[in-house]
Design a protein around this motif. Structure first.
Motif, PDB file in Angstrom:
ATOM      1  N   PRO A 393       0.835  -1.204   0.000  1.00 47.72           N
ATOM      2  CA  PRO A 393       0.000   0.000   0.000  1.00 47.72           C
ATOM      3  C   PRO A 393       0.867   1.251   0.000  1.00 47.72           C
ATOM      4  O   PRO A 393       1.998   1.241   0.495  1.00 47.72           O
ATOM      5  CB  PRO A 393      -0.809  -0.132   1.299  1.00 47.72           C
ATOM      6  N   THR A 394       0.329   2.319  -0.574  1.00 47.41           N
ATOM      7  CA  THR A 394       1.072   3.570  -0.609  1.00 47.41           C
ATOM      8  C   THR A 394       1.226   4.116   0.800  1.00 47.41           C
ATOM      9  O   THR A 394       0.404   3.871   1.689  1.00 47.41           O
ATOM     10  CB  THR A 394       0.345   4.603  -1.482  1.00 47.41           C
ATOM     11  N   SER A 395       2.281   4.858   1.015  1.00 47.37           N
ATOM     12  CA  SER A 395       2.577   5.377   2.355  1.00 47.37           C
ATOM     13  C   SER A 395       1.465   6.299   2.816  1.00 47.37           C
ATOM     14  O   SER A 395       0.940   7.113   2.060  1.00 47.37           O
ATOM     15  CB  SER A 395       3.901   6.148   2.333  1.00 47.37           C
ATOM     16  N   GLY A 396       1.090   6.148   4.085  1.00 47.04           N
ATOM     17  CA  GLY A 396       0.051   6.987   4.669  1.00 47.04           C
ATOM     18  C   GLY A 396      -1.355   6.546   4.349  1.00 47.04           C
ATOM     19  O   GLY A 396      -2.319   7.182   4.743  1.00 47.04           O
ATOM     20  N   GLU A 397      -1.483   5.436   3.620  1.00 45.12           N
ATOM     21  CA  GLU A 397      -2.831   4.965   3.259  1.00 45.12           C
ATOM     22  C   GLU A 397      -3.503   4.339   4.471  1.00 45.12           C
ATOM     23  O   GLU A 397      -2.921   3.549   5.189  1.00 45.12           O
ATOM     24  CB  GLU A 397      -2.720   3.933   2.130  1.00 45.12           C
ATOM     25  N   THR A 398      -4.728   4.687   4.669  1.00 43.97           N
ATOM     26  CA  THR A 398      -5.487   4.109   5.774  1.00 43.97           C
ATOM     27  C   THR A 398      -6.314   2.955   5.267  1.00 43.97           C
ATOM     28  O   THR A 398      -6.872   3.004   4.176  1.00 43.97           O
ATOM     29  CB  THR A 398      -6.419   5.168   6.402  1.00 43.97           C
ATOM     30  N   ALA A 399      -6.409   1.920   6.059  1.00 47.12           N
ATOM     31  CA  ALA A 399      -7.146   0.722   5.647  1.00 47.12           C
ATOM     32  C   ALA A 399      -8.635   1.004   5.667  1.00 47.12           C
ATOM     33  O   ALA A 399      -9.180   1.473   6.662  1.00 47.12           O
ATOM     34  CB  ALA A 399      -6.824  -0.434   6.579  1.00 47.12           C
ATOM     35  N   PRO A 400      -9.335   0.717   4.583  1.00 46.75           N
ATOM     36  CA  PRO A 400     -10.776   0.963   4.544  1.00 46.75           C
ATOM     37  C   PRO A 400     -11.578  -0.053   5.335  1.00 46.75           C
ATOM     38  O   PRO A 400     -12.735   0.159   5.587  1.00 46.75           O
ATOM     39  CB  PRO A 400     -11.096   0.857   3.048  1.00 46.75           C
ATOM     40  N   LEU A 401     -10.941  -1.198   5.682  1.00 44.83           N
ATOM     41  CA  LEU A 401     -11.660  -2.244   6.398  1.00 44.83           C
ATOM     42  C   LEU A 401     -11.014  -2.442   7.772  1.00 44.83           C
ATOM     43  O   LEU A 401      -9.807  -2.295   7.936  1.00 44.83           O
ATOM     44  CB  LEU A 401     -11.615  -3.555   5.614  1.00 44.83           C
ATOM     45  N   PRO A 402     -11.774  -2.787   8.782  1.00 45.34           N
ATOM     46  CA  PRO A 402     -11.205  -3.021  10.105  1.00 45.34           C
ATOM     47  C   PRO A 402     -10.339  -4.269  10.104  1.00 45.34           C
ATOM     48  O   PRO A 402     -10.555  -5.188   9.322  1.00 45.34           O
ATOM     49  CB  PRO A 402     -12.452  -3.214  10.987  1.00 45.34           C
ATOM     50  N   PRO A 458      -5.457   4.192  -8.247  1.00 45.33           N
ATOM     51  CA  PRO A 458      -4.196   3.612  -8.733  1.00 45.33           C
ATOM     52  C   PRO A 458      -4.173   2.088  -8.679  1.00 45.33           C
ATOM     53  O   PRO A 458      -3.469   1.449  -9.457  1.00 45.33           O
ATOM     54  CB  PRO A 458      -3.146   4.212  -7.781  1.00 45.33           C
ATOM     55  N   GLU A 459      -4.922   1.515  -7.717  1.00 42.75           N
ATOM     56  CA  GLU A 459      -4.912   0.058  -7.586  1.00 42.75           C
ATOM     57  C   GLU A 459      -5.972  -0.640  -8.434  1.00 42.75           C
ATOM     58  O   GLU A 459      -5.927  -1.857  -8.603  1.00 42.75           O
ATOM     59  CB  GLU A 459      -5.125  -0.349  -6.119  1.00 42.75           C
ATOM     60  N   GLN A 460      -6.940   0.128  -8.926  1.00 44.66           N
ATOM     61  CA  GLN A 460      -8.066  -0.498  -9.634  1.00 44.66           C
ATOM     62  C   GLN A 460      -7.602  -1.372 -10.791  1.00 44.66           C
ATOM     63  O   GLN A 460      -7.954  -2.553 -10.892  1.00 44.66           O
ATOM     64  CB  GLN A 460      -9.018   0.586 -10.166  1.00 44.66           C
ATOM     65  N   LYS A 461      -6.810  -0.763 -11.677  1.00 41.25           N
ATOM     66  CA  LYS A 461      -6.377  -1.490 -12.870  1.00 41.25           C
ATOM     67  C   LYS A 461      -5.486  -2.663 -12.506  1.00 41.25           C
ATOM     68  O   LYS A 461      -5.603  -3.755 -13.079  1.00 41.25           O
ATOM     69  CB  LYS A 461      -5.649  -0.532 -13.809  1.00 41.25           C
ATOM     70  N   LEU A 462      -4.602  -2.463 -11.519  1.00 43.08           N
ATOM     71  CA  LEU A 462      -3.692  -3.531 -11.102  1.00 43.08           C
ATOM     72  C   LEU A 462      -4.461  -4.707 -10.517  1.00 43.08           C
ATOM     73  O   LEU A 462      -4.234  -5.865 -10.896  1.00 43.08           O
ATOM     74  CB  LEU A 462      -2.695  -2.989 -10.074  1.00 43.08           C
ATOM     75  N   PHE A 463      -5.388  -4.438  -9.612  1.00 39.23           N
ATOM     76  CA  PHE A 463      -6.144  -5.515  -8.973  1.00 39.23           C
ATOM     77  C   PHE A 463      -6.997  -6.274  -9.995  1.00 39.23           C
ATOM     78  O   PHE A 463      -7.106  -7.505  -9.933  1.00 39.23           O
ATOM     79  CB  PHE A 463      -7.034  -4.948  -7.869  1.00 39.23           C
ATOM     80  N   ALA A 464      -7.610  -5.549 -10.927  1.00 34.08           N
ATOM     81  CA  ALA A 464      -8.421  -6.207 -11.950  1.00 34.08           C
ATOM     82  C   ALA A 464      -7.559  -7.123 -12.814  1.00 34.08           C
ATOM     83  O   ALA A 464      -7.948  -8.257 -13.127  1.00 34.08           O
ATOM     84  CB  ALA A 464      -9.119  -5.159 -12.818  1.00 34.08           C
ATOM     85  N   ALA A 465      -6.375  -6.647 -13.192  1.00 37.35           N
ATOM     86  CA  ALA A 465      -5.471  -7.468 -14.011  1.00 37.35           C
ATOM     87  C   ALA A 465      -4.974  -8.679 -13.237  1.00 37.35           C
ATOM     88  O   ALA A 465      -4.848  -9.779 -13.792  1.00 37.35           O
ATOM     89  CB  ALA A 465      -4.296  -6.613 -14.486  1.00 37.35           C
ATOM     90  N   LEU A 466      -4.696  -8.501 -11.943  1.00 40.10           N
ATOM     91  CA  LEU A 466      -4.228  -9.624 -11.127  1.00 40.10           C
ATOM     92  C   LEU A 466      -5.303 -10.691 -10.992  1.00 40.10           C
ATOM     93  O   LEU A 466      -5.015 -11.896 -11.024  1.00 40.10           O
ATOM     94  CB  LEU A 466      -3.813  -9.120  -9.739  1.00 40.10           C
ATOM     95  N   LEU A 467      -6.536 -10.254 -10.838  1.00 39.96           N
ATOM     96  CA  LEU A 467      -7.638 -11.216 -10.714  1.00 39.96           C
ATOM     97  C   LEU A 467      -7.768 -12.054 -11.985  1.00 39.96           C
ATOM     98  O   LEU A 467      -7.962 -13.272 -11.931  1.00 39.96           O
ATOM     99  CB  LEU A 467      -8.938 -10.468 -10.427  1.00 39.96           C
TER     100      LEU A 467
END
Length: 715
Positions: A393-402, A458-467
């Motif tokens: 994850p990018t620096s300073g990113e907060t997790a959207p899920l607990p 920024p992660e949308q395209k990467l995650f879709a391609a990985l899936l």
């Protein structure tokens, strides 16, 4: 012309006299008449485009009368006077945008066709040019009349006067293509494609007419004229329809194009096929695909997908001719498909690879098998989703899920709540054959949409391609299994293993249909080893990912793959299962005795690594995922002859069966939970768990079940 400039009361006296002069001079020799018409025809071009409709109507009607008179005289071979005489109709249709005048031009041409078809020769080119211009019109009456007349020419006039119309055959096909591409009239589009299909019958039934045809601008060998003047225009125009039209029309065009190939392909020369597939592969050209993402996705999921299966069908039908000229291009196209960010197209690429090999593998040469294995290897290497292990994850990113309580467990665990990345894959049919492609988005495409809605941009395209890469990996594993052992064979074997274990754990004999329909017998040992390396690399990657709890948690919190932590359990187990099947099959195959030493070493290494990994698993759900895999391992081991088992023990440096059992039993004492790994599946598997204990060293006394492994004394 000055007399006609008045917008209110144009004087048409001079125009009338020009028409009379033309009429009375029509009896002159053609050479003289052509010089006169050069001047008069240019005048009609200008008058027919006059903004005053009365003047234009008079000009067109006068042209009609003169043309009817001129066509009555017919035309000698190799002359082009009709073409020159009818050119003003073409000019007026192109330049005059008045619906009234355009409708009148079409009606005049239709009348000529209906009354003078037998006398028309070079004039057919002008006629089809006028109808080609009318085909793109938005006025229904113009399009309908033009198409009706074109249909009449193709179905009736061609049938009676084909030698006289052969010079304009290409123009007729091009005209029909333009009708098909008019999106305002879909019914006309479908009927136009049917007529193009009808034109193919003329080419097939009358090849001699094309061979005997000559023209001043044609420098083609007689044997190739049927291709250049007949087949190529038809197939090229169908490809234009595919590239220009909406989904339903282009799908029909694609179907007809491949129907023509399958029906008449036996008459094609080898170099014709090369020209043909240059056209076909334009369907997959990135530069020609729609620019908008939604249209591009629809194009790939429907048209590219349909074309891919059809290409493989044609290749299978004409394998002997196409294996030399098309195989490399097909493999390159399959490789291209799995590289695209489209789940359906990527899956279709692997499915088509499977179809091609299973249907044609018996006829493959050693060289073709090498190309096939190399293609599989390339696809495997480029679709391993390495970024699953390296993404941060990018620096300073907060997790959207607990944070999940699962994250507090050891790193090698797979939570009961974790979700397999492959769970959303569209299942194959019962016999493991690929199902018909979906027109709408599949489950994985929906999953990709969920990723885009939860992950940051920024992660949308990467995650879709990985899936999608994860999907392709599992599809490739299934493809190798189906190719080597034939579809559904492994699935039936697993079911038989489980059923036998539930019936009688002490004395079961698994009986699976042994009909050898797979490609195993056609593959060399080195080729099998190459496929095995692909499987083991995929297995080790999945194992590394499943063991990396921290990375899986980070991906989960970043919005990858829904509400639970992702895992690759199916990839981990299915790749190893397929690899074990290949190794045990080779180990029992006396025709591969020269490779036994390497097979034995690989088998020992793989089994040792797999069992060591299994012994470290702490998650119940993870162990349950290995149930079929362990049953497969035990069944294969029990089928090995006593002599081979003894030889194997000597090769690995063990003093004898009893010492081996004692050593493995000691291992089991250190890991008392081992015998329970399979029991969690069903109570019927308790006895199998005991068998597992004995097979890999579990103390039979502690379980109270008598068991004897071949080559070992009973304890």
């Amino acid at each position: 012309m000055d007399e006609l400039l008045s917008t209110t009361h144009p004087r048409m006296f001079s125009l009338q006299k020009i028409v009379e002069i033309s009429y009375y001079n029509m009896g002159r020799i053609r050479l003289q008449w052509s010089r006169i018409w050069e001047v008069i025809g240019d005048h009609f071009n200008k008058v027919g485009c006059n903004p005053n409709e009365d003047v234009a109507i008079f000009a067109v009607d006068s042209l009609r009368q003169l043309s009817m008179k001129f066509l009555e005289k017919g035309e000698l071979a190799n002359f082009r006077f009709q073409k020159d005489f009818l050119r003003p109709f073409e000019h007026i249709m192109k330049r005059n945008r008045s619906p009234t005048i355009r409708d009148m031009v079409v009606r005049c041409i239709a009348q000529m066709v209906n009354s003078q078809a037998a006398n028309i020769r070079s004039g057919w080119k002008n006629i089809f040019s006028v109808f080609h211009l009318a085909a793109s019109d938005q006025d229904e009456s113009i399009v309908e009349l033009a198409f009706q007349t074109t249909g009449h020419i193709v179905t009736l006039v061609f049938e009676k006067h084909f030698p006289a119309t052969i010079d304009s055959f290409q123009d007729a096909v091009k005209c029909l293509s333009e009708f098909a591409c008019n999106a305002a009239f879909p019914d006309t589009s479908m009927e136009a494609i049917r007529l193009i299909r009808h034109c193919a019958k003329y080419v097939s039934d009358r090849p001699q007419a094309f061979k005997e045809y000559t023209s001043d601008d044609m420098n083609v060998a007689p044997e190739d004229r049927v291709w250049v003047r007949g087949w190529f225009p038809i197939l090229f125009e169908l490809s234009c329809i595919i590239n220009r039209c909406k989904l339903d029309v282009r799908t029909r065009g694609l179907t007809v194009m491949f129907e023509i190939m399958k029906t008449y392909g036996h008459t094609y020369e080898k170099h014709w096929w090369q020209d043909l597939f240059r056209i076909v592969f334009r369907i997959f050209d990135n530069m020609k695909l729609p620019e908008q993402q939604t249209e591009k996705a629809e194009w790939m999921t429907t048209t590219c997908n349909h074309a891919l299966y059809a290409i493989c069908d044609v290749f299978t039908q004409y394998l002997e001719v196409l294996s030399d000229v098309l195989l490399d291009d097909i493999f390159a196209q399959l490789y291209w498909c799995v590289q695209q960010d489209n789940e359906q197209l990527a899956r279709s690429g692997t499915n088509c690879l499977e179809n091609v090999v299973i249907l044609n593998g018996e006829k493959f040469t050693l060289e073709i098998w090498d190309k096939t294995c190399n293609c599989t290897l390339d696809i495997f290497k480029t679709t391993i989703p390495h970024a699953l292990l390296t993404w941060r994850p990018t620096s300073g990113e907060t997790a959207p899920l607990p944070p999940s309580p699962v994250s507090e467990k050891p790193l090698d665990t797979i939570s009961q709540k974790s979700v397999d990345i492959h769970d959303s894959i569209q299942p194959r049919s019962v016999d493991n054959r690929p199902q018909a492609p979906l027109v709408s988005g599949s489950a994985v495409n929906e999953e990709v949409s969920k990723i885009k809605s939860t992950a940051k941009f920024p992660e949308q395209k990467l995650f879709a391609a990985l899936l999608i890469k994860c999907v392709v990996q599992l599809e490739l594993i299934q493809t190798i299994d189906n190719i080597v052992f034939f579809p559904a064979t492994s699935k039936k074997e697993d079911a038989e293993n489980l059923a036998a274990a539930q019936r009688d754990a002490v004395d079961f004999d698994v009986r699976v249909d042994t009909q050898d329909q797979g490609m195993y017998r056609f593959l060399t040992s080195q080729q099998l080893f190459k496929l095995l390396d692909c499987l083991l690399e995929s297995h080790r990657f999945a194992k590394a990912f499943n063991s990396n709890n921290e990375q899986r948690t980070a991906l989960w919190k970043a919005g990858f793959k829904g509400k639970s932590k992702p895992n690759l359990l199916k990839q981990e187990t299915s790749s190893l299962a397929c690899g074990l099947r290949i190794l045990f099959r080779m180990y029992m195959d006396e025709s591969r005795i020269s490779a036994w030493e390497e097979v034995q070493q690989r088998l020992l290494n793989v089994c040792s690594e797999a069992l060591s990994y299994f012994l470290t698993l702490t998650s119940e759900s993870h162990r349950e995922a290995w149930t079929n895999l362990l049953l497969l391992f035990l069944t294969k081991v029990l089928k090995i002859s006593d002599n081979r088992v003894s030889m194997s023990l000597i090769c690995v440096g063990m003093p004898g069966p009893r010492a081996a059992v004692q050593e493995l039993s000691g291992m089991n004492q250190a890991i008392p939970r081992l015998h329970c790994c399979l029991c969690s599946a069903t109570s019927a598997l308790f006895t199998i768990s005991g068998s597992l204990g004995d097979a890999i060293g579990a103390g039979s006394e502690s379980l109270g079940i008598p068991w004897q492994v071949p080559g070992f004394p009973q304890y």
